[in-house]
Design a protein around this motif. Structure first.
Motif, short mmCIF file in Angstrom:
data_model
loop_
_atom_site.label_atom_id
_atom_site.label_comp_id
_atom_site.label_asym_id
_atom_site.label_seq_id
_atom_site.Cartn_x
_atom_site.Cartn_y
_atom_site.Cartn_z
N LEU A 128 0.71 -1.13 -0.40
CA LEU A 128 -0.19 0.42 -0.18
C LEU A 128 0.53 1.42 0.07
CD1 LEU A 128 -2.68 1.19 0.05
CD2 LEU A 128 -2.00 1.01 2.74
N GLY A 129 1.40 0.92 0.88
CA GLY A 129 2.83 2.39 0.68
C GLY A 129 3.16 2.81 -0.26
N ALA A 130 3.88 1.71 -1.11
CA ALA A 130 4.09 1.71 -2.15
C ALA A 130 3.34 2.20 -3.68
CB ALA A 130 5.30 0.36 -2.96
N GLY A 131 2.46 1.48 -3.38
CA GLY A 131 1.61 2.24 -4.49
C GLY A 131 1.27 3.42 -4.25
N LEU A 132 1.16 3.86 -3.65
CA LEU A 132 0.62 5.46 -3.17
C LEU A 132 1.45 6.16 -3.59
CD1 LEU A 132 -0.64 5.40 1.03
CD2 LEU A 132 -2.05 6.06 -1.43
N ALA A 133 3.42 6.02 -3.75
CA ALA A 133 3.56 6.43 -3.73
C ALA A 133 3.83 6.20 -5.86
CB ALA A 133 5.52 5.51 -4.01
N GLY A 134 3.27 5.19 -6.43
CA GLY A 134 3.18 4.91 -7.65
C GLY A 134 2.22 6.26 -8.45
N PHE A 135 0.57 5.92 -7.17
CA PHE A 135 -0.37 7.13 -7.71
C PHE A 135 -0.04 8.42 -7.61
CE2 PHE A 135 -3.78 9.07 -6.06
CZ PHE A 135 -4.42 8.52 -7.50
N GLY A 136 0.58 8.92 -6.67
CA GLY A 136 1.57 10.09 -6.87
C GLY A 136 2.15 10.44 -8.18
N GLY A 137 3.38 9.72 -8.54
CA GLY A 137 4.21 9.30 -10.07
C GLY A 137 3.20 9.81 -11.23
N VAL A 138 1.86 9.05 -11.33
CA VAL A 138 0.61 9.24 -12.14
C VAL A 138 0.38 11.50 -12.23
CG1 VAL A 138 -1.22 8.82 -13.02
CG2 VAL A 138 0.30 6.99 -12.57
N ILE A 139 -0.32 11.21 -10.58
CA ILE A 139 0.24 12.57 -10.51
C ILE A 139 1.24 13.89 -11.23
CG2 ILE A 139 -0.61 14.80 -9.30
CD1 ILE A 139 -3.21 11.71 -7.63
N GLY A 140 1.84 13.31 -10.35
CA GLY A 140 2.80 14.07 -10.43
C GLY A 140 3.78 14.28 -12.03
N ALA A 141 3.58 13.06 -12.76
CA ALA A 141 3.35 13.13 -14.16
C ALA A 141 2.54 14.45 -15.11
CB ALA A 141 3.45 12.35 -14.78
N VAL A 142 1.45 14.46 -14.20
CA VAL A 142 0.74 15.27 -15.04
C VAL A 142 1.18 16.91 -15.06
CG1 VAL A 142 -1.28 16.69 -15.27
CG2 VAL A 142 -0.81 13.97 -15.30
N GLU A 143 1.68 16.89 -12.68
CA GLU A 143 1.77 18.58 -11.93
C GLU A 143 2.94 18.74 -12.79
OE1 GLU A 143 0.81 21.64 -9.29
OE2 GLU A 143 -0.82 20.37 -11.10
N LEU A 144 4.07 17.97 -12.58
CA LEU A 144 5.14 17.88 -12.52
C LEU A 144 6.46 17.89 -13.94
CD1 LEU A 144 5.87 17.66 -8.75
CD2 LEU A 144 5.54 19.74 -9.54
#
Length: 315
Positions: A224-240
């Motif tokens: 779950l902790g690692a998955g949240l990092a990947g989830f944030g990565g997809v959001i970051g691919a749009v945002e940053l």
């Protein structure tokens, strides 16, 4: 800390912030409000990534310094899925799943054999971080990859008071952060699984003696902790955008959030993320030359007066 010392600390920190806020509002209210929104949306991204780090490092006491590379892995996988299918929600799921599987492999094959050995975990996960980042650099090159927001989140939201318009996707990050924060709080504090996770951290032997598969509980938590990092990565691919080096930036941000907020506290992670996000954006807007200084001032104050973090528990 005595009441007098606590009051003096609040005056020391809150006084300059109040004076600055009043000056900035009278000088340029629109810039002040836009910068605040930018800080809160950036804080949401930091919180999403750091909440996974809170589970792994703050709660389970596993030192996983490959967390930033899992962010990068999730972002690149999400970018490829979105590019091939055009479905952004599928990209979110794919980024989460890719990082979760990678995190599970790290926990089962490596960290499980080093339970309680912080130095070995640190050195090994630093090595893993370098390897994962270099493999991603080899596959995706050093080119900047920018993912488009889904159609229903593209464009600005108009008619907002004072600022007139603001990006729909950026504003949606607040919703993502609140949803994930509430979900994690509910999981850890209101469910049987959360009780087992907390019991396993406090007394692993006693939990195992009660018939619970502790290794399975820890593996799921790490996923779950690692998955949240990947989830944030997809959001970051749009945002940053996705580019080599973002893994280090998000890892450092997660470390700061956990230190400031308090080890193992989801609420503390949210507070730490808001403080860091606002400090970065206001620093860049009003004092760009010295913006990085504000982050270190925050760390110094927290470590000096609250060594276990704002929401950290006493030993």
């Amino acid at each position: 800390m005595s009441k007098g010392a606590r009051l003096a600390l609040w005056l020391l920190v809150g006084g300059p912030i109040l004076v600055f806020s009043l000056w900035a509002l009278f000088d340029n209210a629109r810039l002040y409000v836009v910068t605040m929104l930018n800080g809160l949306t950036l804080a949401s991204l930091y919180f999403i990534v750091a909440s996974g780090f809170t589970l792994v490092f703050g709660l389970m006491r596993n030192v996983n310094l490959a967390h930033g590379s899992l962010y990068l892995l999730g972002g690149y996988v999400g970018y490829v899925v979105a590019d091939k299918t055009g479905w952004w929600l599928l990209a979110l799921a794919a980024g989460f799943a890719a990082a979760a599987v990678a995190g599970l492999l790290i926990q089962v094959l490596i960290l499980r054999r080093m339970q309680g050995q912080d130095l070995r975990q640190t050195l090994v996960t630093i090595g893993l971080s370098i390897v994962i980042a270099d493999v991603l650099l080899w596959v995706f090159t050093g080119q900047v990859h920018q993912m488009e927001a889904p159609e229903w989140l593209q464009g600005p939201i108009r008619g907002l008071p004072l600022i007139n318009a603001y990006g729909a996707f950026r504003l949606s990050l607040l919703g993502f952060g609140l949803a994930i924060g509430f979900g994690l709080w509910w999981l850890l504090n209101k469910t049987r699984v959360g009780a087992m996770i907390r019991a396993g951290v406090d007394d692993r032997g006693m939990l195992a003696a009660s018939g619970v598969n502790v290794n399975l509980v820890f593996a799921i938590t790490f996923m779950l902790g690692a998955g949240l990092a990947g989830f944030g990565g997809v959001i970051g691919a749009v945002e940053l955008s996705m580019v080599p080096g973002e893994d280090i930036r998000l890892l450092l941000a997660s470390l700061i959030v956990v230190i400031v907020g308090g080890m193992g506290s989801v609420v503390g992670a949210a507070i730490g993320a808001v403080i860091l996000g606002l400090a970065e954006t206001y620093g860049l807007a009003y004092a760009p030359t010295y913006s990085v200084v504000f982050t270190f001032v925050i760390l110094i104050l927290v470590l000096a007066f609250r060594p276990r973090g704002i929401m950290g528990k006493a030993a």
